[in-house]
Design a protein around this motif. Structure first.
Motif, PDB file in Angstrom:
ATOM      1  N   ILE A   9      15.406  18.019 105.412  1.00 18.89           N
ATOM      2  CA  ILE A   9      14.521  17.935 106.582  1.00 18.89           C
ATOM      3  C   ILE A   9      13.085  18.171 106.124  1.00 18.89           C
ATOM      4  O   ILE A   9      12.779  19.205 105.528  1.00 18.89           O
ATOM      5  CB  ILE A   9      14.877  19.010 107.646  1.00 18.89           C
ATOM      6  CG1 ILE A   9      16.386  19.160 107.828  1.00 18.89           C
ATOM      7  CG2 ILE A   9      14.131  18.739 108.947  1.00 18.89           C
ATOM      8  CD1 ILE A   9      17.124  18.017 108.434  1.00 18.89           C
ATOM      9  N   THR A  10      12.213  17.215 106.429  1.00 16.13           N
ATOM     10  CA  THR A  10      10.816  17.372 106.019  1.00 16.13           C
ATOM     11  C   THR A  10       9.870  16.895 107.123  1.00 16.13           C
ATOM     12  O   THR A  10      10.285  16.243 108.080  1.00 16.13           O
ATOM     13  CB  THR A  10      10.552  16.626 104.679  1.00 16.13           C
ATOM     14  OG1 THR A  10       9.281  17.031 104.161  1.00 16.13           O
ATOM     15  CG2 THR A  10      10.598  15.110 104.836  1.00 16.13           C
ATOM     16  N   THR A  15       4.723  19.953 112.888  1.00 19.29           N
ATOM     17  CA  THR A  15       5.698  18.980 113.415  1.00 19.29           C
ATOM     18  C   THR A  15       6.897  19.667 114.067  1.00 19.29           C
ATOM     19  O   THR A  15       7.732  19.004 114.676  1.00 19.29           O
ATOM     20  CB  THR A  15       6.203  18.016 112.311  1.00 19.29           C
ATOM     21  OG1 THR A  15       6.752  18.779 111.230  1.00 19.29           O
ATOM     22  CG2 THR A  15       5.092  17.125 111.796  1.00 19.29           C
ATOM     23  N   LYS A  17       9.168  21.916 112.379  1.00 18.47           N
ATOM     24  CA  LYS A  17      10.328  22.037 111.478  1.00 18.47           C
ATOM     25  C   LYS A  17      11.143  23.297 111.781  1.00 18.47           C
ATOM     26  O   LYS A  17      12.362  23.255 111.782  1.00 18.47           O
ATOM     27  CB  LYS A  17       9.875  22.053 110.008  1.00 18.47           C
ATOM     28  CG  LYS A  17       9.310  20.739 109.516  1.00 18.47           C
ATOM     29  CD  LYS A  17       9.043  20.730 108.015  1.00 18.47           C
ATOM     30  CE  LYS A  17       7.983  21.713 107.574  1.00 18.47           C
ATOM     31  NZ  LYS A  17       6.643  21.430 108.139  1.00 18.47           N
ATOM     32  N   GLU A 118      15.347  22.550 104.471  1.00 13.92           N
ATOM     33  CA  GLU A 118      13.983  22.252 104.940  1.00 13.92           C
ATOM     34  C   GLU A 118      12.955  22.483 103.851  1.00 13.92           C
ATOM     35  O   GLU A 118      12.961  23.510 103.185  1.00 13.92           O
ATOM     36  CB  GLU A 118      13.675  23.131 106.158  1.00 13.92           C
ATOM     37  CG  GLU A 118      12.318  22.872 106.785  1.00 13.92           C
ATOM     38  CD  GLU A 118      11.193  23.709 106.171  1.00 13.92           C
ATOM     39  OE1 GLU A 118      10.098  23.152 105.974  1.00 13.92           O
ATOM     40  OE2 GLU A 118      11.409  24.898 105.891  1.00 13.92           O
ATOM     41  N   ALA A 120       8.632  21.228 103.243  1.00  7.17           N
ATOM     42  CA  ALA A 120       7.481  20.368 103.564  1.00  7.17           C
ATOM     43  C   ALA A 120       7.201  19.396 102.424  1.00  7.17           C
ATOM     44  O   ALA A 120       6.603  18.346 102.634  1.00  7.17           O
ATOM     45  CB  ALA A 120       6.250  21.237 103.831  1.00  7.17           C
ATOM     46  N   TYR A 136      12.963  12.818 108.537  1.00  4.84           N
ATOM     47  CA  TYR A 136      11.524  13.074 108.657  1.00  4.84           C
ATOM     48  C   TYR A 136      11.179  13.379 110.109  1.00  4.84           C
ATOM     49  O   TYR A 136      11.548  12.620 111.015  1.00  4.84           O
ATOM     50  CB  TYR A 136      10.735  11.850 108.171  1.00  4.84           C
ATOM     51  CG  TYR A 136       9.236  11.986 108.307  1.00  4.84           C
ATOM     52  CD1 TYR A 136       8.553  13.021 107.674  1.00  4.84           C
ATOM     53  CD2 TYR A 136       8.492  11.090 109.083  1.00  4.84           C
ATOM     54  CE1 TYR A 136       7.181  13.156 107.802  1.00  4.84           C
ATOM     55  CE2 TYR A 136       7.111  11.216 109.209  1.00  4.84           C
ATOM     56  CZ  TYR A 136       6.465  12.250 108.567  1.00  4.84           C
ATOM     57  OH  TYR A 136       5.095  12.374 108.696  1.00  4.84           O
ATOM     58  N   ILE A 137      10.506  14.492 110.320  1.00  2.00           N
ATOM     59  CA  ILE A 137      10.077  14.851 111.681  1.00  2.00           C
ATOM     60  C   ILE A 137       8.672  14.291 111.887  1.00  2.00           C
ATOM     61  O   ILE A 137       7.744  14.656 111.162  1.00  2.00           O
ATOM     62  CB  ILE A 137      10.081  16.378 111.894  1.00  2.00           C
ATOM     63  CG1 ILE A 137      11.460  16.960 111.559  1.00  2.00           C
ATOM     64  CG2 ILE A 137       9.687  16.713 113.331  1.00  2.00           C
ATOM     65  CD1 ILE A 137      11.495  18.479 111.512  1.00  2.00           C
TER      66      ILE A 137
END
Length: 198
Positions: A9-10, A15, A17, A118, A120, A136-137
């Motif tokens: 998850i990035t 955003t 996260k 997670e 970044a 991708y968020i």
């Protein structure tokens, strides 16, 4: 039995996260790994990255208790690309090893439907190949700005600096297997996750 998967998850600052990770854990039963926390643990006294960092940067980056003064170290590396690269070399490979160990442990335990990792800088740190999918968020830049100012108390100049260092949305969209849009409510995010996972 469904195959255990690892989702990376990035997304950029602001955003959401943290909220997404909380949701994946609380509603969907995921085994959650935050790579920042893993890195922080590895840079504590007695751990592998700690010694490498102190040997390279010297005693001046230490607090009175002997732990690394993180803001002081950050101020050095953010002004010097070579030093940042050196620091990454002292942390990323060990974070990767630890993430591999933790996800393997979660898989073998049989307690979790999947793991969510997670970061970044998931792709920049070279963790992409460990993941079954990259998520991708995406959040509208104006909303991200607003969130950073409200939740972190950042000035416009600080927000500009943070956003200028982050990967371009269009590039990340192309590299991602799934784009989660977080522009409205957490309920909307949860619906997107349900559609994706069920």
């Amino acid at each position: 039995m469904k195959q255990f998967k690892i989702y990376g998850i990035t997304g950029g600052a602001g955003t959401g996260k943290s909220e997404v990770m909380r949701m994946l854990k609380d509603y969907f039963g995921a085994y959650v790994i935050l790579t920042d926390e893993v890195a922080r643990d590895l840079t504590k006294k007695g751990h592998v990255s700690y010694q490498l960092i102190v040997d390279h940067f010297g005693q001046d980056i230490l607090q009175e208790d002997g732990e690394i003064d993180r803001p002081r170290l950050a101020s050095i590396v953010f002004q010097d690309a070579e030093e940042l690269q050196a620091l990454n070399g002292m942390t990323h490979p060990y974070v990767r090893q630890e993430v591999e160990r933790l996800t393997d442990q979660a898989r073998r335990s049989g307690k979790y439907p999947f793991a969510a990792v997670e970061s970044a800088i998931l792709l920049e740190a070279g963790f992409g190949d460990m993941m079954d999918e990259i998520w991708y968020i995406y959040t509208d830049p104006q909303i991200r700005r607003q969130r950073m100012k409200q939740t972190r108390g950042y000035s416009d100049a600080r927000v500009d600096a943070v956003m200028s260092r982050q990967a371009d949305d269009s590039v990340m969209r192309r590299k991602a297997d799934f784009v989660l849009t977080n522009n409205s409510s957490l309920e909307d995010v949860r619906r997107q996750l349900e559609d994706k996972l069920y």
